[in-house]
Design a protein around this motif. Structure first.
Motif, short mmCIF file in Angstrom:
data_model
loop_
_atom_site.label_atom_id
_atom_site.label_comp_id
_atom_site.label_asym_id
_atom_site.label_seq_id
_atom_site.Cartn_x
_atom_site.Cartn_y
_atom_site.Cartn_z
N LYS A 1 0.67 -1.21 0.05
CA LYS A 1 -0.07 0.30 0.14
C LYS A 1 0.47 1.40 -0.30
O LYS A 1 1.80 1.23 0.49
N PRO A 2 0.71 2.20 -0.39
CA PRO A 2 1.60 3.91 -0.56
C PRO A 2 1.27 3.94 0.88
O PRO A 2 0.39 3.89 1.77
N LYS A 3 2.05 4.25 0.79
CA LYS A 3 2.68 5.45 2.52
C LYS A 3 3.14 4.61 3.63
O LYS A 3 3.10 4.71 4.51
N GLU A 4 2.96 3.19 3.30
CA GLU A 4 2.80 1.49 4.41
C GLU A 4 4.34 1.59 4.07
O GLU A 4 5.08 0.74 2.10
N GLY A 5 5.01 1.40 4.94
CA GLY A 5 6.37 -0.43 3.91
C GLY A 5 7.37 0.67 4.29
O GLY A 5 7.18 2.03 3.25
N THR A 6 8.36 0.13 3.59
CA THR A 6 10.33 0.79 3.28
C THR A 6 10.13 0.27 2.45
O THR A 6 10.48 -0.76 1.79
N LYS A 80 5.78 13.03 -16.66
CA LYS A 80 5.60 15.17 -17.00
C LYS A 80 3.70 14.78 -17.45
O LYS A 80 4.17 13.79 -18.98
N THR A 81 3.29 14.81 -17.16
CA THR A 81 2.18 15.08 -17.72
C THR A 81 1.73 16.04 -18.35
O THR A 81 2.48 16.60 -18.74
N ASP A 82 0.35 16.40 -18.84
CA ASP A 82 -0.48 17.52 -19.80
C ASP A 82 -0.56 18.40 -19.22
O ASP A 82 -0.07 19.01 -19.34
N ASP A 83 -0.58 18.47 -17.69
CA ASP A 83 -0.04 20.03 -16.97
C ASP A 83 0.51 19.67 -16.00
O ASP A 83 0.12 21.10 -15.35
N LYS A 84 1.14 18.94 -15.19
CA LYS A 84 1.14 18.31 -13.98
C LYS A 84 3.05 18.13 -14.57
O LYS A 84 2.73 17.13 -15.49
N ILE A 85 3.61 18.27 -13.06
CA ILE A 85 5.11 17.54 -13.13
C ILE A 85 4.98 16.93 -11.95
O ILE A 85 5.33 17.67 -10.67
N TYR A 86 4.94 15.72 -12.01
CA TYR A 86 5.23 14.93 -10.01
C TYR A 86 6.75 14.15 -9.97
O TYR A 86 7.34 13.36 -10.95
N PHE A 87 6.97 13.60 -8.78
CA PHE A 87 8.57 13.41 -8.32
C PHE A 87 7.52 12.20 -7.61
O PHE A 87 7.15 11.83 -6.63
N LEU A 88 7.93 10.66 -8.25
CA LEU A 88 8.20 9.45 -7.91
C LEU A 88 8.77 8.48 -7.15
O LEU A 88 9.64 8.45 -7.71
N HIS A 89 8.69 8.73 -6.09
CA HIS A 89 9.75 7.86 -5.30
C HIS A 89 9.66 7.31 -3.89
O HIS A 89 8.47 7.53 -3.19
N SER A 90 10.21 6.74 -3.10
CA SER A 90 10.13 5.80 -1.86
C SER A 90 10.19 6.90 -0.87
O SER A 90 12.21 7.05 -0.74
N ASN A 91 10.02 8.35 -0.34
CA ASN A 91 10.49 8.73 0.35
C ASN A 91 10.91 8.93 1.47
O ASN A 91 10.75 8.17 2.51
N TYR A 92 12.44 9.42 1.70
CA TYR A 92 12.84 9.27 2.88
C TYR A 92 12.34 9.68 4.23
O TYR A 92 12.65 9.78 5.53
N VAL A 99 5.66 8.31 -2.77
CA VAL A 99 4.75 8.95 -2.61
C VAL A 99 5.04 9.07 -4.11
O VAL A 99 6.12 9.61 -5.25
N LYS A 100 3.79 10.06 -4.62
CA LYS A 100 3.75 11.08 -5.84
C LYS A 100 3.05 12.21 -5.30
O LYS A 100 2.83 12.56 -5.18
N GLU A 101 4.61 13.16 -5.93
CA GLU A 101 3.47 14.28 -5.50
C GLU A 101 4.42 15.23 -6.24
O GLU A 101 5.30 14.71 -6.87
N GLU A 102 4.00 16.30 -6.16
CA GLU A 102 4.47 17.15 -7.98
C GLU A 102 6.22 17.67 -7.05
O GLU A 102 6.04 18.52 -6.00
N ILE A 103 6.59 18.26 -8.05
CA ILE A 103 7.68 18.74 -7.86
C ILE A 103 8.30 19.84 -6.70
O ILE A 103 8.91 20.13 -6.39
#
Length: 181
Positions: A1-6, A80-92, A99-103
Motif C-alpha cells: 500500500k502507498p505510504k506504508e512499509g519501506t 511529466k503529464t499534460d499539465d503537471k510534473i510529478y516526483f515518484l519516489h520512496s520518500n525517506y 509517494v507521488k508528489e508535484e515537484i
C-alpha cells in the motif's frame, strides 16, 4: 500500500523497471549511485545545479515523458503529464514510503543541490541481426537499449527473428541477408 512499509530508493526504481520488463541487473543497479543507473538506461542525460533550471528543462520536454532522476543522495522517477510534473519516489523524509508528489512540493527534490536526469521513455529497444557482427551499435551507443544478435549454421535469420520478436523491440535492423529468407 502507498505510504506504508519501506524500500530503498534504488530498489524502488529498479524493481519497477524490472517488473515492466526491462532486462537489467536489478540488484547491482539498485546498490550503485544513481548516475550509473541513469547512464545505463536513459538517453538525453542532463545535469543541473539549480532546481528552477531543472524545472524549466522538464517543462520543455514532451508530455507523457518519464525520466529517472538522481539527486545528491536519492533517486526516483519524474513524470511529466499534460499539465503537471510529478516526483515518484520512496520518500525517506518522515518515512513516508512511496509517494507521488508535484515537484514543487517535494522536500526531497527541493533540498537537493545537484540533479542528474535522463529520459527513460525515449529509449526504444533496437535489435540488430547480422551474420557477421560489424555494426557494433551497442558499443557506439551504450546508453541505448540495443541488442546485437548473430546468425550462424544453427540459428538462421528466421530463428533469430522469432527470438527477436519475443523481446518486443521497437526496431529490428536486418543487415545483409544472404540466405533464402
Amino acid at each position: 500500500k502507498p505510504k506504508e512499509g519501506t524500500i530503498a530508493c534504488g530498489y524502488f526504481v529498479t524493481n519497477i523497471l524490472s517488473d515492466l520488463g526491462f532486462q537489467i541487473q536489478r540488484v547491482q543497479l539498485a546498490k550503485a549511485v544513481s548516475s550509473k543507473m541513469i547512464k545505463e538506461l536513459c538517453i538525453d542525460i542532463k545535469r543541473f545545479g539549480d532546481f528552477d533550471k531543472l524545472k524549466d528543462y522538464i517543462k520543455n520536454q514532451p508530455n507523457h515523458s518519464i525520466f529517472i532522476i538522481g539527486l545528491d543522495f536519492h533517486t526516483g522517477f519524474v513524470l511529466k503529464t499534460d499539465d503537471k510534473i510529478y516526483f515518484l519516489h520512496s520518500n525517506y523524509i518522515d518515512n513516508q514510503g512511496v509517494v507521488k508528489e508535484e515537484i514543487e512540493n517535494s522536500r526531497a527534490l527541493r533540498s537537493s543541490k545537484s540533479f542528474m536526469i535522463g529520459n527513460l521513455s525515449e529509449n526504444e529497444k533496437l535489435i540488430t541481426i547480422e551474420d557477421t557482427l560489424e555494426l557494433h551499435l551497442d558499443r557506439i551507443f551504450p546508453q541505448r537499449d540495443i541488442v546485437a544478435m548473430k546468425t550462424n549454421n544453427i540459428a538462421s535469420y528466421s530463428d533469430v527473428l522469432v527470438t527477436c520478436m519475443r523481446q518486443n523491440p521497437k526496431w529490428i535492423l536486418l543487415s545483409e541477408v544472404r540466405s533464402a529468407e
